[in-house]
Design a protein around this motif. Structure first.
Motif, PDB file in Angstrom:
ATOM      1  N   LEU A 168      21.346  45.612  44.869  1.00 49.87           N
ATOM      2  CA  LEU A 168      20.185  45.725  44.919  1.00 49.87           C
ATOM      3  C   LEU A 168      20.297  44.578  43.609  1.00 49.87           C
ATOM      4  CD1 LEU A 168      18.850  48.780  45.760  1.00 49.87           C
ATOM      5  CD2 LEU A 168      18.934  46.609  46.916  1.00 49.87           C
ATOM      6  N   GLY A 169      21.221  44.275  43.486  1.00 57.97           N
ATOM      7  CA  GLY A 169      21.899  43.688  41.857  1.00 57.97           C
ATOM      8  C   GLY A 169      22.649  44.093  40.969  1.00 57.97           C
ATOM      9  N   VAL A 170      22.552  43.024  40.282  1.00 59.26           N
ATOM     10  CA  VAL A 170      24.294  43.770  39.043  1.00 59.26           C
ATOM     11  C   VAL A 170      23.676  44.222  38.271  1.00 59.26           C
ATOM     12  CG1 VAL A 170      26.200  41.793  37.416  1.00 59.26           C
ATOM     13  CG2 VAL A 170      24.817  41.453  39.453  1.00 59.26           C
ATOM     14  N   ASP A 171      24.615  44.970  38.274  1.00 56.99           N
ATOM     15  CA  ASP A 171      24.547  46.012  36.138  1.00 56.99           C
ATOM     16  C   ASP A 171      24.330  44.980  34.938  1.00 56.99           C
ATOM     17  OD1 ASP A 171      27.451  45.505  35.961  1.00 56.99           O
ATOM     18  OD2 ASP A 171      27.377  46.896  34.535  1.00 56.99           O
ATOM     19  N   VAL A 172      24.851  44.278  34.628  1.00 58.87           N
ATOM     20  CA  VAL A 172      25.039  43.383  33.745  1.00 58.87           C
ATOM     21  C   VAL A 172      23.010  42.670  33.674  1.00 58.87           C
ATOM     22  CG1 VAL A 172      25.502  41.749  31.759  1.00 58.87           C
ATOM     23  CG2 VAL A 172      27.286  43.725  32.993  1.00 58.87           C
ATOM     24  N   ALA A 173      23.318  42.485  34.884  1.00 61.74           N
ATOM     25  CA  ALA A 173      21.646  41.523  34.621  1.00 61.74           C
ATOM     26  C   ALA A 173      20.321  42.842  34.252  1.00 61.74           C
ATOM     27  CB  ALA A 173      21.252  40.836  35.611  1.00 61.74           C
ATOM     28  N   MET A 174      20.205  43.251  34.604  1.00 62.62           N
ATOM     29  CA  MET A 174      19.630  44.915  35.014  1.00 62.62           C
ATOM     30  C   MET A 174      19.793  45.235  33.760  1.00 62.62           C
ATOM     31  SD  MET A 174      19.459  46.800  38.068  1.00 62.62           S
ATOM     32  CE  MET A 174      18.476  45.697  39.318  1.00 62.62           C
ATOM     33  N   LYS A 175      20.739  45.275  33.132  1.00 64.29           N
ATOM     34  CA  LYS A 175      21.230  45.845  31.980  1.00 64.29           C
ATOM     35  C   LYS A 175      20.103  44.618  30.526  1.00 64.29           C
ATOM     36  CE  LYS A 175      24.738  48.198  31.591  1.00 64.29           C
ATOM     37  NZ  LYS A 175      26.504  49.067  31.101  1.00 64.29           N
ATOM     38  N   ARG A 176      20.654  43.196  30.422  1.00 69.27           N
ATOM     39  CA  ARG A 176      19.669  42.346  29.870  1.00 69.27           C
ATOM     40  C   ARG A 176      18.658  42.963  29.808  1.00 69.27           C
ATOM     41  NH1 ARG A 176      18.825  37.654  30.406  1.00 69.27           N
ATOM     42  NH2 ARG A 176      19.187  36.248  28.743  1.00 69.27           N
ATOM     43  N   LYS A 177      18.083  42.506  31.215  1.00 71.15           N
ATOM     44  CA  LYS A 177      16.442  42.246  31.678  1.00 71.15           C
ATOM     45  C   LYS A 177      15.722  43.215  30.748  1.00 71.15           C
ATOM     46  CE  LYS A 177      12.683  41.607  34.918  1.00 71.15           C
ATOM     47  NZ  LYS A 177      11.910  42.422  34.277  1.00 71.15           N
ATOM     48  N   ASN A 178      15.983  44.509  30.847  1.00 73.59           N
ATOM     49  CA  ASN A 178      15.611  45.794  30.114  1.00 73.59           C
ATOM     50  C   ASN A 178      15.914  45.903  29.082  1.00 73.59           C
ATOM     51  OD1 ASN A 178      15.035  47.409  32.839  1.00 73.59           O
ATOM     52  ND2 ASN A 178      16.587  48.098  33.025  1.00 73.59           N
ATOM     53  N   ILE A 179      17.094  45.408  28.027  1.00 77.01           N
ATOM     54  CA  ILE A 179      16.930  45.772  27.037  1.00 77.01           C
ATOM     55  C   ILE A 179      15.758  44.312  26.160  1.00 77.01           C
ATOM     56  CG2 ILE A 179      18.123  45.044  25.098  1.00 77.01           C
ATOM     57  CD1 ILE A 179      20.667  45.360  26.616  1.00 77.01           C
ATOM     58  N   SER A 180      15.746  43.205  27.341  1.00 71.08           N
ATOM     59  CA  SER A 180      14.905  41.758  26.530  1.00 71.08           C
ATOM     60  C   SER A 180      13.758  42.489  26.956  1.00 71.08           C
ATOM     61  CB  SER A 180      15.094  40.934  27.460  1.00 71.08           C
ATOM     62  OG  SER A 180      16.629  40.101  27.138  1.00 71.08           O
ATOM     63  N   ASP A 181      13.149  43.148  27.947  1.00 69.85           N
ATOM     64  CA  ASP A 181      11.813  43.430  28.041  1.00 69.85           C
ATOM     65  C   ASP A 181      11.243  44.284  27.335  1.00 69.85           C
ATOM     66  OD1 ASP A 181      11.480  42.102  30.185  1.00 69.85           O
ATOM     67  OD2 ASP A 181      11.956  42.891  31.943  1.00 69.85           O
ATOM     68  N   PHE A 229       7.106  43.909  22.045  1.00 71.36           N
ATOM     69  CA  PHE A 229       6.959  44.367  20.674  1.00 71.36           C
ATOM     70  C   PHE A 229       6.933  42.647  19.624  1.00 71.36           C
ATOM     71  CE2 PHE A 229       8.386  48.353  21.525  1.00 71.36           C
ATOM     72  CZ  PHE A 229       7.676  48.998  21.527  1.00 71.36           C
ATOM     73  N   GLN A 230       7.404  41.968  19.440  1.00 69.67           N
ATOM     74  CA  GLN A 230       7.216  40.029  19.473  1.00 69.67           C
ATOM     75  C   GLN A 230       6.864  39.990  20.204  1.00 69.67           C
ATOM     76  OE1 GLN A 230      11.313  39.523  21.707  1.00 69.67           O
ATOM     77  NE2 GLN A 230      12.372  39.746  20.048  1.00 69.67           N
ATOM     78  N   ALA A 231       5.999  39.405  20.855  1.00 68.55           N
ATOM     79  CA  ALA A 231       4.758  39.569  22.122  1.00 68.55           C
ATOM     80  C   ALA A 231       3.752  39.396  20.883  1.00 68.55           C
ATOM     81  CB  ALA A 231       4.635  39.466  23.422  1.00 68.55           C
ATOM     82  N   ASP A 232       3.084  41.221  20.426  1.00 70.58           N
ATOM     83  CA  ASP A 232       2.422  42.128  20.105  1.00 70.58           C
ATOM     84  C   ASP A 232       1.991  42.136  18.613  1.00 70.58           C
ATOM     85  OD1 ASP A 232       0.566  44.307  19.329  1.00 70.58           O
ATOM     86  OD2 ASP A 232      -0.728  43.267  20.876  1.00 70.58           O
ATOM     87  N   LEU A 233       3.672  41.762  18.239  1.00 70.43           N
ATOM     88  CA  LEU A 233       3.703  41.702  16.654  1.00 70.43           C
ATOM     89  C   LEU A 233       4.099  40.977  15.786  1.00 70.43           C
ATOM     90  CD1 LEU A 233       4.580  45.638  16.059  1.00 70.43           C
ATOM     91  CD2 LEU A 233       2.364  44.587  16.253  1.00 70.43           C
ATOM     92  N   GLY A 234       5.021  40.331  16.417  1.00 71.39           N
ATOM     93  CA  GLY A 234       5.950  38.865  15.840  1.00 71.39           C
ATOM     94  C   GLY A 234       6.844  39.026  15.637  1.00 71.39           C
ATOM     95  N   VAL A 285      12.251  44.719  24.446  1.00 71.71           N
ATOM     96  CA  VAL A 285      11.914  43.741  22.410  1.00 71.71           C
ATOM     97  C   VAL A 285      10.849  43.409  22.802  1.00 71.71           C
ATOM     98  CG1 VAL A 285      13.531  42.751  22.445  1.00 71.71           C
ATOM     99  CG2 VAL A 285      12.976  43.651  20.698  1.00 71.71           C
ATOM    100  N   GLY A 286      10.651  42.648  24.150  1.00 71.34           N
ATOM    101  CA  GLY A 286      10.081  41.049  23.948  1.00 71.34           C
ATOM    102  C   GLY A 286       8.180  41.748  23.783  1.00 71.34           C
TER     103      GLY A 286
END
Length: 257
Positions: free
Chosen positions: A234-247, A252-257, A249-250
């Motif tokens: 169902l996918g690659v662990d590194v890609a899943m970690k990257r997406k979850n980590i980015s999502d 908060f960045q989108a709402d608070l800057g 913080v994303g």
């Protein structure tokens, strides 16, 4: 010497796995809790060592899942240590010839099927050959599995002869390396490869082998299931970690800057 893979296939129509290039013990335990069945440890595209892979294999096994390891090439250095140490499935990338597949079996199976060396203290025989060595090695052969990946036109041309090799019992396809090797990308790659992938999966099922594929979504899994695929990664662990980590913080960045 439990054949965990076939036990699971007898219990369920489909099995689910994860391809791991940066696996930790915590990651593996979380996957077990989530209901994964197979953990694919990728030594071809990973910094992790054989020793780390073997530690993960034992942990995966004791959690009731199946440890699968992708090697770099079919040599005794890669195959012998991993299968002795408890890897239940060994995956050979980019198979191209029947001779390569046959050599893989020689490395990965005990006589009479192959020429695998015998150890009296192998994890794959529960560290004990017992009083009937022949029966122990026969059971060990049945409890371990060899998998090949088709990733080239050359391999595709040898499909039927490779599928006929006794001892090869799992098959998958690597579309990325195949298309890159041809210099083909995007929709052009899909148009060229999809019929060939479908043929490989159908032929695998008809040959009595186990077809597996990595899938991006449920819709693709449904299509492959109709062709006989039983195991989905169902996918690659590194890609899943990257997406979850980015999502995380994303938001908060989108709402608070």
């Amino acid at each position: 010497m439990v054949d965990r893979l076939n036990d699971l296939l007898n219990e369920r129509e489909f099995l689910y796995g994860m391809l791991c290039r940066d696996a930790t013990l915590v990651d593996v335990e979380l996957m077990a809790q989530a209901g994964y069945h197979i953990i694919w440890i990728d030594l071809e595209h990973s910094h992790q060592s054989t020793s780390e892979a073997l530690l993960l294999c034992r942990f995966i096994t004791h959690l009731g899942m199946v440890p699968l390891v992708r090697i770099l090439e079919p040599t005794r250095t890669h195959v012998q240590r991993l299968i002795d140490g408890g890897a239940q499935v060994i995956n050979l990338p980019d198979v191209r010839t029947v001779e390569q597949a046959t050599h893989f079996v020689e490395l990965g199976k005990y006589p009479p099927l192959g020429q695998r060396g015998v150890s009296s203290t192998s994890a794959s025989t529960d560290f004990n050959l017992g009083s009937n060595i022949g029966e122990t090695l026969k059971n060990a052969n049945e409890a371990s599995h060899l998998m090949v990946m088709f990733e080239s036109d050359e391999g595709y041309a040898a499909l039927d002869s490779i599928l006929a090799v006794d001892g090869i019992d799992l098959v998958t396809v690597g579309p990325m390396d195949w298309s890159v090797g041809l210099g083909t990308y995007g929709e052009d790659a899909k148009a060229y490869l999809n019929p060939k992938i479908n043929h490989i999966l159908t032929a695998t099922d008809q040959a009595g082998k186990i077809a597996t594929m990595t899938v991006p979504n449920v819709e693709q899994a449904r299509e492959y299931a109709e062709l006989g695929v039983r195991i989905f990664f169902l996918g690659v662990d590194v890609a899943m970690k990257r997406k979850n980590i980015s999502d995380a913080v994303g938001v908060f960045q989108a709402d608070l800057g």
